[in-house]
Structure formats: C-alpha cells, structure tokens
Design a protein around this motif. Structure first.
Motif, PDB file in Angstrom:
ATOM      1  N   LYS A 256      -3.909   5.100   3.823  1.00  0.00           N
ATOM      2  CA  LYS A 256      -5.000   5.843   4.469  1.00  0.00           C
ATOM      3  C   LYS A 256      -6.284   5.758   3.643  1.00  0.00           C
ATOM      4  N   GLY A 257      -6.320   4.815   2.704  1.00  0.00           N
ATOM      5  CA  GLY A 257      -7.495   4.641   1.866  1.00  0.00           C
ATOM      6  C   GLY A 257      -8.571   3.784   2.523  1.00  0.00           C
TER       7      GLY A 257
ATOM      8  N   GLY B  15       1.099   7.340   2.937  1.00  0.00           N
ATOM      9  CA  GLY B  15       0.492   8.663   2.935  1.00  0.00           C
ATOM     10  C   GLY B  15      -0.679   8.840   1.993  1.00  0.00           C
ATOM     11  N   SER B  16      -0.937   7.850   1.148  1.00  0.00           N
ATOM     12  CA  SER B  16      -1.981   7.980   0.139  1.00  0.00           C
ATOM     13  C   SER B  16      -3.362   7.703   0.727  1.00  0.00           C
ATOM     14  N   THR B  17      -4.371   8.445   0.229  1.00  0.00           N
ATOM     15  CA  THR B  17      -5.760   8.206   0.618  1.00  0.00           C
ATOM     16  C   THR B  17      -6.544   7.527  -0.505  1.00  0.00           C
ATOM     17  N   ASP B  18      -5.839   7.070  -1.533  1.00  0.00           N
ATOM     18  CA  ASP B  18      -6.519   6.362  -2.616  1.00  0.00           C
ATOM     19  C   ASP B  18      -7.297   5.177  -2.052  1.00  0.00           C
ATOM     20  N   LYS B  19      -8.543   5.030  -2.479  1.00  0.00           N
ATOM     21  CA  LYS B  19      -9.424   4.012  -1.898  1.00  0.00           C
ATOM     22  C   LYS B  19      -8.820   2.616  -1.946  1.00  0.00           C
TER      23      LYS B  19
ATOM     24  N   THR C 231      -5.503   1.707  -3.021  1.00  0.00           N
ATOM     25  CA  THR C 231      -4.054   1.500  -2.898  1.00  0.00           C
ATOM     26  C   THR C 231      -3.394   2.256  -1.757  1.00  0.00           C
ATOM     27  N   GLY C 232      -4.101   3.141  -1.086  1.00  0.00           N
ATOM     28  CA  GLY C 232      -3.471   3.985  -0.075  1.00  0.00           C
ATOM     29  C   GLY C 232      -3.514   3.400   1.317  1.00  0.00           C
TER      30      GLY C 232
ATOM     31  N   VAL D 182       0.862  -1.177   0.000  1.00  0.00           N
ATOM     32  CA  VAL D 182       0.000   0.000   0.000  1.00  0.00           C
ATOM     33  C   VAL D 182       0.897   1.225   0.000  1.00  0.00           C
ATOM     34  N   ASP D 183       0.396   2.318  -0.534  1.00  0.00           N
ATOM     35  CA  ASP D 183       1.215   3.514  -0.720  1.00  0.00           C
ATOM     36  C   ASP D 183       1.225   4.377   0.534  1.00  0.00           C
TER      37      ASP D 183
ATOM     38  N   CYS E  71       3.324  -3.717  -8.394  1.00  0.00           N
ATOM     39  CA  CYS E  71       2.222  -2.831  -8.014  1.00  0.00           C
ATOM     40  C   CYS E  71       2.093  -1.652  -8.972  1.00  0.00           C
TER      41      CYS E  71
END
Length: 237
Positions: free
Chosen positions: A48-49, A39-43, A45-46, A36-37, A237
């Motif tokens: 924080k998603g 700091g990312s909020t991507d649903k 892949t993040g 998972v990325d 990924c």
C-alpha cells in the motif's frame, strides 16, 4: 537486469502471483521476483506504499513490469496472463489460434478470476483470518454463503473436466482445450495450494476430476523453479 519484474507477496502468501510466475516459467522468459510487504504503507516496500501504488492503484499483487517494452506495467493476474500470451506466445498455443478458441479460453479464465478465486478467497478469510481481524468467529451464514457457492463452482469445474476427459482422455483433460492454456494457469495458484491448507475450506471428495486436475497442476515442471525464485527474493528482501 532481467527482462521482466514480477511483484509478489513474501513467501508466496498471495495465490494470484503464483499463476503468473508459473506462466513466465512455462514461456521460458527471463524474469526476476520482487517482494512487497502485505498491509504495509511504507513508500518503498509496502503493498500500500506510494511506489507500488504507482504500478498498481489497487494495491494488490501481482504487478508485472516488462522492461523489454519500455517498462510497460500490467496488473491484475488475468490481464497479465492475457498480455504475456499475446506478446510472447508467438505460436498462440496458450491463448488460442482463432477467435473461437480464444473465446473458450477466456470463458474459463474469467470464470476463474471472477467466480472461483473471490469465493474461495472469502471462504478462506472467514475460516483463517476472521477471528484475528474481528476478535470473533465468523458468522455461520458467512460460511454457508461462500461454502455453498464454492461447492457450486467446483461442480462447474467437475462437469467441464469430466467432459474434457471423455473427449480427450484423462491426461489431456484441461479446462479450455486438450492442452495447457492460460485458463489453467489462472486456476493453478488456487488449486495447487488448496490441498496444502491445514483444514481446507471445502472437501473436494465429491469432485474426482477436480482432484485429478489439482494433482496435474501441482506436478507441472514450471512450479518448482518459480517457488525457488520467490523464496530467494524473500530471503534477500
């Protein structure tokens, strides 16, 4: 599908997933690594998603899904290590055969996750990331606070490892017993990466037994195949 999915940050940029992955290797379990990325909020892949937060409300890696146990999810590295030991270490080798042995293992496991890694993590943040985040150097008192505490923590490790070496010999000087336990795997992620840092946050020259312990952990056969899995997952990924 593999029996277990372990979620990590790309390129093993998180140290806690390494301890879990190495223990999966040690147990010989069938697992796959998913990234998972940071700091990312991507649903999808993040870290924080939405998808990952359903697994781990804290939004941090690692998280583990056990597909053999109805997709049971565990997060927090110490809890994952305990879960794996309780479910898959049928000989009770890595967690202790008696309540007394397990108590000693848990002492050092909890010392690592609550006393060691937060202090080293905060010191690393001040040294390597504070200027980028705050556009200034970290205050001197931040280094003093966490540097002094990490020195104290290393002293606790040094005393224990020296006593273990006197009792069992250098080769069998592990944290909680005369053999590997989940307490050692908990320390592994933080100690294995420590010497690789361009300018380690603390010189461990005053702690010879800690230095030997770092070398032993770095030489564990479970590490190499884990890192290959993490690198492959990052490329895909």
């Amino acid at each position: 599908m593999a029996h277990i999915t372990l979620t990590v940050l790309p390129g093993a940029s998180g140290l806690n997933p390494v301890k879990v992955g190495a223990f999966l290797e040690q147990l010989g379990l069938d697992y796959e690594v998913k990234t998972v990325d940071l700091g990312s909020t991507d649903k999808a892949t993040g870290v924080k998603g939405e998808d990952f937060l359903r697994l781990c409300p804290n939004g941090r890696t690692p998280a583990l899904i056990d597909h053999q146990q109805q997709d049971f999810v565990v997060w927090e590295s110490g809890a994952i290590l305990q879960y794996l030991a309780e479910v898959y270490d049928t000989e009770h080798k890595y967690h202790g055969k008696t309540p007394f042995e397990r108590a000693i293992v848990n002492e050092w496991l909890f010392f690592q996750v609550t006393g060691h890694s937060p202090v080293q993590g905060n010191l690393n943040f001040a040294k390597y990331y504070w200027p980028k985040v705050f556009n200034e150097e970290a205050p001197v008192n931040v280094f003093k606070r966490f540097g002094n505490e990490l020195y104290r923590v290393m002293g606790v490790y040094e005393l224990q490892l020296s006593q273990q070496a006197a009792k069992y010999g250098e080769e069998n000087a592990w944290l909680a017993a005369n053999h590997l336990t989940i307490a050692d795997f908990s320390a592994l992620g933080w100690f294995v990466e420590y010497p690789k840092m361009p300018a380690p946050a603390l010189d461990v020259g005053d702690f010879p037994h800690v230095q030997k312990y770092m070398h032993k952990l770095s030489s564990l056969p479970a590490l190499a195949p884990l890192m290959l899995q993490i690198e492959q997952a990052y490329r895909e990924c």
